[in-house]
Design an enzyme around this catalytic site. Structure first.
Site, PDB file in Angstrom:
ATOM      1  N   GLY A 316       0.827  -1.205   0.000  1.00  0.00           N
ATOM      2  CA  GLY A 316       0.000   0.000   0.000  1.00  0.00           C
ATOM      3  C   GLY A 316       0.855   1.245   0.000  1.00  0.00           C
ATOM      4  N   GLU A 317       0.359   2.325   0.579  1.00  0.00           N
ATOM      5  CA  GLU A 317       1.029   3.626   0.668  1.00  0.00           C
ATOM      6  C   GLU A 317       1.112   4.347  -0.676  1.00  0.00           C
ATOM      7  OE1 GLU A 317       4.925   3.242   2.355  1.00  0.00           O
ATOM      8  OE2 GLU A 317       4.244   2.139   4.123  1.00  0.00           O
ATOM      9  N   GLY A 318       0.706   3.707  -1.778  1.00  0.00           N
ATOM     10  CA  GLY A 318       0.969   4.236  -3.108  1.00  0.00           C
ATOM     11  C   GLY A 318       2.265   3.707  -3.683  1.00  0.00           C
TER      12      GLY A 318
END
Length: 351
Positions: A316-318
């Site tokens: 995640g997180e981009g």
């Protein structure tokens, strides 16, 4: 502000630029189609940017953070305090997305929409804190209608800042312990799919943990299932503040004419919700990767998405979107920089 601004008209891709970019690809010094999907990526970006030779020099990355009340049901391998602790890590430069944004020359914006544990004012974090996390959705809707509207608007505002900075590509990331549970619940409702097909280990649950997570989501769907046909109600009842912000950002990108590069499972569920809220936004969404969460594939299929990478990512997180940016940039560079057969005095195949 319209209470349903997401229904506003989305920008349209430029068909003339699509045609011109496709014609240019056919004239470059290579067999037609030999660069595979990179050719179509360049053509799509040309149509979306309205430029025969698209560019992705200026990027904008926003990580939206929010906690989830369903964590009280024991659905995560990590404690809820991690969400706030990771905000510090983001702005201090130690998180994966911090490193990747730095390598890409992209600014990193962090928006605290609702951490459960109050934080000190952190330089580099926008502390909106609409709530101390969501409610436990096995007992009540995750968000009130006003909270959900404000979270959608927070995503829209992030895109407005990206536009003001002259950004050509928007990447949304997320941080929130428990958010794979929320994403899986939303996906089940939006796709009318069995929970077992869409639930995975998240941050590291074992088989018994996944089974428990499945049972929790089934309880939530039993409570909120009557609202499955309404994407806004699905979002506010089963989603999260950060998921709503992502959906709002994707909708705003389409309305402003900015390409959005969608990250992993949670971001893809937010994208699915955005498309259900306004189907015309779909053209502005590119999908970075197919992640390790089993439900991700089903969501991508529902969106007719062709992800660029398949690396088994589940952070995640981009981060997955950031990893795909060099590929997009190289597609643009090849499209713009290669010589045509005429320019290089190379014989093309007969017409």
């Amino acid at each position: 502000m319209s209470l349903q601004w997401w229904r506003d008209t989305c920008r349209e891709a430029d068909p003339q630029m699509r045609r011109r970019a496709a014609e240019r690809q056919d004239r470059l010094t290579k067999p037609r189609g030999s660069l595979g999907r990179l050719e179509q990526v360049a053509i799509d970006l040309a149509a979306l940017q309205g430029r025969e030779r698209p560019s992705l020099e200026r990027l904008w990355v926003t990580v939206f953070a929010g906690d989830h009340g369903v964590v009280a049901e024991g659905v995560s391998a990590y404690p809820q305090a991690v969400t706030g602790e990771m905000l510090r890590n983001f702005v201090r430069g130690g998180a994966a997305i911090s490193v990747l944004a730095r390598e890409l020359g992209a600014g990193l914006e962090v928006v605290d929409l609702g951490t459960a544990v109050p934080l000190e004012a952190l330089p580099g974090v926008r502390h909106l804190r609409l709530a101390a996390g969501t409610a436990n959705f096995v007992e009540a809707p995750a968000m009130g209608a006003e909270q959900c509207l404000l979270a959608l608007e927070a995503g829209r505002e992030s895109v407005r800042r990206a536009e003001q900075a002259g950004s050509q590509l928007f990447i949304g990331g997320e941080m929130g312990i428990g958010n794979t549970t929320a994403a899986a619940a939303m996906a089940c409702a939006l796709l009318d799919a069995p929970v077992s097909a869409l639930v995975g280990p998240g941050t590291g649950l074992d088989a018994s943990g996944v089974a428990h997570k499945t049972a929790v989501i089934e309880r939530a769907l039993a409570l909120h299932g009557a609202h499955r046909a309404d994407p806004f109600e699905t979002l506010r009842r089963l989603g999260g503040l950060e998921i709503a912000a992502l959906a709002g950002a994707y909708l705003a990108c389409a309305q402003k004419g900015m390409v959005a590069l969608v990250d992993g499972y949670i971001c893809s569920v937010a994208a699915l919700c955005a498309v259900r809220l306004n189907p015309a936004c779909r053209d502005w969404l590119l999908f970075a990767h197919s992640g390790a969460e089993p439900g991700h594939r089903h969501v991508l299929e529902a969106l007719a998405a062709q992800p660029l990478l398949d690396l088994g990512l589940r952070l995640g997180e981009g981060s997955g979107a950031a990893l795909a940016v060099p590929l997009l940039r190289q597609a643009c560079a090849l499209h713009a920089g290669m010589a045509t057969f005429a320019e290089a005095a190379v014989s093309d195949r007969p017409a």
